[in-house]
Motif scaffolding. Structure first.
Motif, PDB file in Angstrom:
ATOM      1  N   VAL A   8      13.792  -4.799 -26.081  1.00 20.89           N
ATOM      2  CA  VAL A   8      14.643  -3.859 -26.808  1.00 20.89           C
ATOM      3  C   VAL A   8      14.780  -2.616 -25.938  1.00 20.89           C
ATOM      4  CG1 VAL A   8      14.834  -2.424 -28.869  1.00 20.89           C
ATOM      5  CG2 VAL A   8      13.815  -4.681 -29.032  1.00 20.89           C
ATOM      6  N   ALA A   9      15.988  -2.088 -25.824  1.00 16.69           N
ATOM      7  CA  ALA A   9      16.208  -0.852 -25.061  1.00 16.69           C
ATOM      8  C   ALA A   9      16.098   0.338 -26.001  1.00 16.69           C
ATOM      9  CB  ALA A   9      17.579  -0.882 -24.408  1.00 16.69           C
ATOM     10  N   VAL A  10      15.236   1.288 -25.649  1.00 16.15           N
ATOM     11  CA  VAL A  10      15.106   2.516 -26.437  1.00 16.15           C
ATOM     12  C   VAL A  10      15.351   3.713 -25.533  1.00 16.15           C
ATOM     13  CG1 VAL A  10      13.546   1.522 -28.140  1.00 16.15           C
ATOM     14  CG2 VAL A  10      12.601   2.606 -26.120  1.00 16.15           C
ATOM     15  N   HIS A  11      15.993   4.745 -26.083  1.00 17.01           N
ATOM     16  CA  HIS A  11      16.375   5.896 -25.284  1.00 17.01           C
ATOM     17  C   HIS A  11      16.190   7.183 -26.098  1.00 17.01           C
ATOM     18  CE1 HIS A  11      18.417   8.516 -22.614  1.00 17.01           C
ATOM     19  NE2 HIS A  11      19.631   8.365 -23.078  1.00 17.01           N
ATOM     20  N   PRO A  12      15.220   8.033 -25.734  1.00 24.57           N
ATOM     21  CA  PRO A  12      14.999   9.264 -26.491  1.00 24.57           C
ATOM     22  C   PRO A  12      15.979  10.372 -26.147  1.00 24.57           C
ATOM     23  CG  PRO A  12      13.438   9.146 -24.709  1.00 24.57           C
ATOM     24  CD  PRO A  12      14.228   7.847 -24.690  1.00 24.57           C
ATOM     25  N   GLY A  60      17.396  -7.519 -27.451  1.00 28.72           N
ATOM     26  CA  GLY A  60      18.672  -7.122 -26.890  1.00 28.72           C
ATOM     27  C   GLY A  60      19.303  -5.918 -27.557  1.00 28.72           C
ATOM     28  N   GLN A  61      18.691  -5.396 -28.610  1.00 30.95           N
ATOM     29  CA  GLN A  61      19.243  -4.242 -29.302  1.00 30.95           C
ATOM     30  C   GLN A  61      19.025  -2.966 -28.502  1.00 30.95           C
ATOM     31  OE1 GLN A  61      17.682  -4.705 -33.389  1.00 30.95           O
ATOM     32  NE2 GLN A  61      19.277  -3.260 -33.968  1.00 30.95           N
ATOM     33  N   TYR A  62      19.912  -1.983 -28.716  1.00 29.29           N
ATOM     34  CA  TYR A  62      19.772  -0.643 -28.135  1.00 29.29           C
ATOM     35  C   TYR A  62      19.509   0.321 -29.272  1.00 29.29           C
ATOM     36  CZ  TYR A  62      21.134   3.964 -26.516  1.00 29.29           C
ATOM     37  OH  TYR A  62      21.147   5.302 -26.240  1.00 29.29           O
TER      38      TYR A  62
END
Length: 75
Positions: A8-12, A60-62
């Protein structure tokens, strides 16, 4: 045997943390200018926490900020 691991792609994005206070040069100046719209440390951590604890998250979620062109706000 099938694995239960997925990505899962995570972006703060920008978050007002102690780390940001120690940036120098262009990055430091940019972060100081963005503080008014930056996430709090808690809000910045939310996409990561959501990604590892939410039962509805799929591979695969962002997950990242939702305001100001994905630069601030909650996931």
């Amino acid at each position: 045997m099938q694995s239960s691991t997925f990505a899962v792609a995570v972006h703060p994005c920008g978050a007002d943390t102690e780390l940001a206070r120690h940036l120098t040069g262009v990055c430091g100046r940019l972060m100081r200018m963005l503080i008014p719209i930056a996430n709090t440390a808690e809000t910045g951590a939310w996409p990561t926490l959501l990604g590892v604890t939410s039962p509805g998250v799929e591979g695969g979620q962002y997950l990242g900020p939702s305001r100001f062109g994905e630069a601030s706000g909650s996931a």
